[in-house]
Design an enzyme around this catalytic site. Structure first.
Site, short mmCIF file in Angstrom:
data_model
loop_
_atom_site.label_atom_id
_atom_site.label_comp_id
_atom_site.label_asym_id
_atom_site.label_seq_id
_atom_site.Cartn_x
_atom_site.Cartn_y
_atom_site.Cartn_z
N ASP B 387 -2.32 0.14 -28.90
CA ASP B 387 -1.71 0.67 -27.66
C ASP B 387 -1.14 2.10 -28.16
O ASP B 387 -0.37 2.08 -28.93
CB ASP B 387 -0.87 -0.22 -26.89
N GLU B 416 -6.12 3.47 -28.72
CA GLU B 416 -6.07 4.06 -27.26
C GLU B 416 -5.01 5.16 -27.19
O GLU B 416 -3.92 5.03 -26.86
CB GLU B 416 -5.31 2.89 -26.43
#
Lengths: 661, 661
Positions: B387, B416
């Site tokens: 993330d 990401e």
């Protein structure tokens, strides 16, 4: 956790740089080779710089001149697109410079920026001000005197408004900037070299001629004194460099006759590139030309006319060169005891013997080759046109050029390597200041556009400076053989305007366009093999064109740069149309590259690029003729009939009030 | 000579390499980063190689796998243009490989070539044969047995014809090749790394879902057992990877409500990315989901269905994370003693607290972050979707990924990072195996062509593997919001055919296209903030499309590569038309990217590229439907009405006798 794993702490990794610095320019092959620049030109340095999150970044280029022990610094700014930083520095002397890039997080600046964003949003910033005060106290702890703003900000009794004002104080920002811990600066992983040459390495008009042809009769060998007498004409034509093919004693064994005849006729002087006989080798001069002292006078005479002398550096020998007897092991000694002559099997060139650069005694051979240069450097020569460098080891050139330039950074080497693109570029990268090019074989508008676009890209220009010779003693292109006087005028102007370095070989100004055979590029009666007197004021000459274009080249800085060209679409296959941009004067140049037929077009005028009004008239001057024209709007009509004129070079006369570049 | 100059001999320079080796590929940033490859794919290595003169050159790639102490070799051949050499090697296991390039002059081969050129020209070669014999005797001096040809060639009593024949002997050439002195091989200046990953790093269909939503009622929290029951459907849809957003205990302080409401309503489960509460942090699971043992069963159940589990690695904490109490110094402690929450001033995200990766105790913090991965690796997880990596230090990721992959080279990291292009690429270069992309924001045919062309270039593909997600829990593009079911079908097929890695987020197959507000990309009722049960067989679903495209992706290798795409001009703005080429089957794909209107065109058929006859009919099969069509000649008509179908994927059925690729 894996029991076999000692769970090492990342002690080295946590000291890693906090920012990423990549794609630093100019960089050649990961720093393996030095980029090129010219004295007087700022060196533009750029880099991709980024880090995690949203903090402000500061960056700089660190640079150091030859012999400097300390770095100088110049800021990089973030302006050309996301994460691209750019800056420049101006070298103050020639030689080998180095630079690198550093970047760091501007924590205090980030705090100030965020503080203002919070205030803008109406947030309470009392805690933020405490954070800022802590940052200042930590950074400036050991200062005896704090900036006023620091004291205001750190005093919790001061009203908040005053502390906010103090946060934006420039003196405080500068003080905080000075406290940046050097260990927190990320440094690009390589220190990059850049060689700064004197201007002549990148700008100049060359004239090639054979001293022995400076005579009125093929029966009388021209001398250095004759060559001295030839200089004023060359200076008046506006050249910067006079380049002499080899001036050394010429071999007798297998001497070639006129037009490269296998056997010389009695009295034939032989090829100047068959170097060496009983009078000496590469450090001697052909007795028929005079003495080394005569040559010295020639160099001085040229200098008096602001002409610089370039000589040939051709590392090959005639079979009669003194080295053949002194150092037979420097050559390719065959199993039968003979020495191998130059060849590209099955072709042999028996008036020339190549050196064996990888022979056992090569340290001595390479030194001897260097000493040739030192000899001529001591005679005042600073420019060497190097014959066929691509047939000698690349490692040799890299050593030689670095060695010579360490002591004499003003020396210029021109590579005569008509070979494949990669070795040509390879020689440029390893140190040659200039290179011969494919210009002679680029004649249509499309060919010229494509080739010049390639050479003018900043990356290419940082390694390769092309010298656009229109012809050589062994090359006369079919375009010139068949195009008549117009062809010579076209190629002159194309060479002189498309590249800041160009040259012609003697006879070009007389439109000598005959080859030895119709299908050959070898000129008829080349000076290489014979004494060739000329009448330089013979009818049909293009002396006026030569003088005009050289004058224009000196007047307009736009013609003294390579990368400032923008090709425009003339919508006519025969027209080459381009802008040479410069802060002083922009030039719009259109050349009809078809020597046979007139061409006309409504040229698009790049008003935007030239910052000219769309709807007001403005004047242009054709600097070739001095004529003036009034233009208006985005198109202008031109017609070039090569029987009369082959090109326009328009200087834009800015209307009052229009913006300069 | 300069008296101050000691006239040093070039003793080091004369040992320089005799050939130049440049522009070796694949190389990233001068070897600073490792290129990427997949197990089973040969690694193509190329280089510019050249030297002085006309000698023949031999070259090879030297390569070494992880743990190898010796080099292996594979030849480079000279075939792609002047001075460009190319070869390949096939890694036999995953991990970090290294390679470099060597080249040397083939003196004996050159002698043979020149000998034949001389014979062809009718020259006497007696002396040449002596040279060859000397070369052989010198090279093979210490051999007890000479090849027959060597003895023939070296015996001056043998007739010349026999000696010439012997010169061309292959065994002799091989024997001479083996005598090359290693010191005469030029070696590229850098040893270059390349990471070989398992296939899943570069090929796979991903399905993202929230275990807590695998329930029939929003009032009942889904469990790992519910998630286990969801797996067969996902496996039947043909996915390879199931990706779970964070499964950890969720913070209570400043917990967000549904649709990111500032305040949670009673019973709201909170954002899964607000990690940590009294039940634990990154190595715990949310009790409502079950236990770590339940998760283990989930991983095994997935494996039984040939599904691999990816979990989220989000290095941030809720204010209730155990680390906040245990290690407050790992966070940003403010001057007022509080801990700073996530923010991008003036915006604050108070349910999340960022880690201070540059805190004093960072060696411990970084180790702890690594230990989270080790914990889940021990649970059988080998894929981590990371993330927001761009908000954490790049140096941290470079260390972490190298550290983990040294012990577990099969681990896959997906970045990401929806950020600017350079940091995105930077993360890929430092070690992320896959990356999220801008695919969601590339919707027109032009946008897709341009973006995929960029990602499919061999240079880019060697560092960056794009995972084309059609949607995420916090992104639903306006194209899907307004385009209805056809839009979902279009984006599904575009993602699944344009990239070998793609993914959808649960709900996509139900064409869930509502945003929280008309001008927002945030999906309404996102699983991020609530439990969201779904009826996956609800009317209007595109399950059949999903299953079909995943089946086709597995069947055709052409869809398992990135660089094999060629865009063709469909002459219609709404059509995206491209060839995916492969030695097994070529696919011609056309997609109408306008979900509202039908589009038709006479598509150009690249007969030449497909090696198809110009004048014979051939069949194609639309592998989406099984329909067959007979085509002939350079154009074929297609019409795509998105109300019925949005794409064709044509497989070429080769007529008998046509050449395979």
């Amino acid at each position: 956790m894996d029991a076999t794993d000692p769970d090492p702490r990342p002690t080295a990794a946590v000291e890693s740089p906090r920012l990423v610095i990549e794609r630093v320019q100019p960089e050649l092959d990961g720093g393996r080779y030095a980029a090129k620049s010219l004295l007087g030109e700022p060196i533009e340095v750029s880099a991709d710089i980024f880090g995690a999150g949203f903090s402000l970044i500061s960056a700089r280029v660190n640079y150091r001149g030859p012999g400097d022990s300390n770095w100088s610094f110049s800021p990089l700014v973030h302006e050309y697109g996301p994460d691209r930083w750019i800056g420049r520095f101006l070298p103050d002397r020639i030689g080998r410079w180095v630079f690198t890039v550093q970047a760091w997080i501007d924590a205090f600046g980030t705090w100030v920026r965020d503080l203002h964003a919070r205030i803008e949003a109406g947030q309470d910033v009392a805690s933020e001000l405490l954070d800022g005060a802590r940052m200042i106290r930590t950074a400036l702890a050991d200062r005896s005197t704090l900036p006023d703003a620091a004291r205001v900000l750190c005093d919790a009794r001061t009203p908040i408004d005053a502390r906010i004002r103090a946060a934006g104080d420039a003196e405080l920002a500068a003080a905080m900037e000075r406290t940046i811990d050097d260990r927190l600066r990320a440094t690009y992983e390589r220190v990059l070299p850049i060689v700064v040459d004197r201007e002549r390495a990148g700008v100049g008009a060359w004239y090639e001629f054979f001293p022995r042809s400076q005579t009125s009769s093929p029966d009388r060998h021209g001398t250095f004194d004759d060559a001295i007498r030839a200089l004023p004409r060359i200076a008046e034509l506006g050249f910067d460099v006079v380049y002499l093919p080899p001036i050394h004693p010429i071999g007798r064994t297998h001497r070639k006759g006129r037009n490269n005849a296998r056997v010389a006729a009695p009295g034939d002087p032989g090829s100047v590139w068959a170097i060496g006989n009983e009078h000496g080798g590469h450090t001697a001069v052909e007795p028929a030309l005079g003495t080394v002292a005569d040559f010295d006078r020639f160099v001085r005479a040229a200098a008096d006319l602001r002409l610089e002398v370039a000589i040939d550096y051709a590392l090959q020998c005639s079979p009669d060169h003194p080295w053949i007897r002194q150092h037979p092991d420097w050559f390719h000694v065959r199993a039968d005891g003979s020495i191998r002559c130059a060849e590209n099997p099955p072709h042999t060139y028996d008036d020339i013997v190549p050196l064996n650069f990888w022979c056992e005694d090569r340290a001595a051979l390479w030194s001897a080759c260097r000493d040739i240069l030192r000899f001529w450097i001591d005679r005042g020569v600073r420019i060497f046109r190097v014959d066929n460098p691509h047939t000698k080891p690349f490692a040799f050139w890299e050593w030689l050029i670095a060695d010579i330039k360490a002591a004499h950074p003003d020396v210029i080497f021109l590579a005569e390597a008509f070979t494949r693109p990669k070795p040509m570029l390879g020689l440029a990268k390893l140190g040659f200041c200039q290179s011969y090019t494919y210009f002679m074989w680029r004649n249509t508008a499309d060919e010229l556009r494509e080739y010049v676009t390639e050479l003018a890209s900043p990356r290419r220009a940082a390694s390769f400076r092309g010298n656009f010779f229109t012809n050589t003693p062994d090359n006369i292109h079919a375009f010139l053989q068949t195009g008549g006087r117009a062809a010579f005028r076209i190629r002159l102007i194309a060479a002189a305007t498309l590249s800041p370095i160009y040259g012609i070989c003697s006879g070009f100004e007389l439109c000598e366009g005959q080859a030895v055979r119709p299908d050959s590029e070898e000129p008829l009666d080349s000076d290489i093999f014979q004494i060739r007197p000329r009448d330089f004021s013979a009818p049909g000459n293009i002396n006026d064109d030569v003088a005009a274009i050289n004058r224009i080249r000196r007047r307009f800085r736009a013609l003294q740069r390579m990368t400032n060209v923008t090709f425009l679409d003339p919508a006519h296959a025969s027209l080459l149309y381009f802008l040479k941009a410069d802060p002083t004067d922009d030039l719009l140049i259109v050349i009809n590259v078809n020597p046979h037929d007139a061409a006309d077009a409504h040229l698009p005028v790049p008003l935007d690029e030239l910052r000219l009004p769309v709807d007001l008239p403005f004047d242009v001057e054709d600097v070739l003729t001095g004529e003036r024209f009034t233009w208006r709007g985005p198109r202008s009509y031109v017609r070039l009939d090569p029987a009369e004129r082959v090109a326009h070079i328009f200087r834009i006369l800015r209307p009052p009030g229009s913006r300069a570049r």
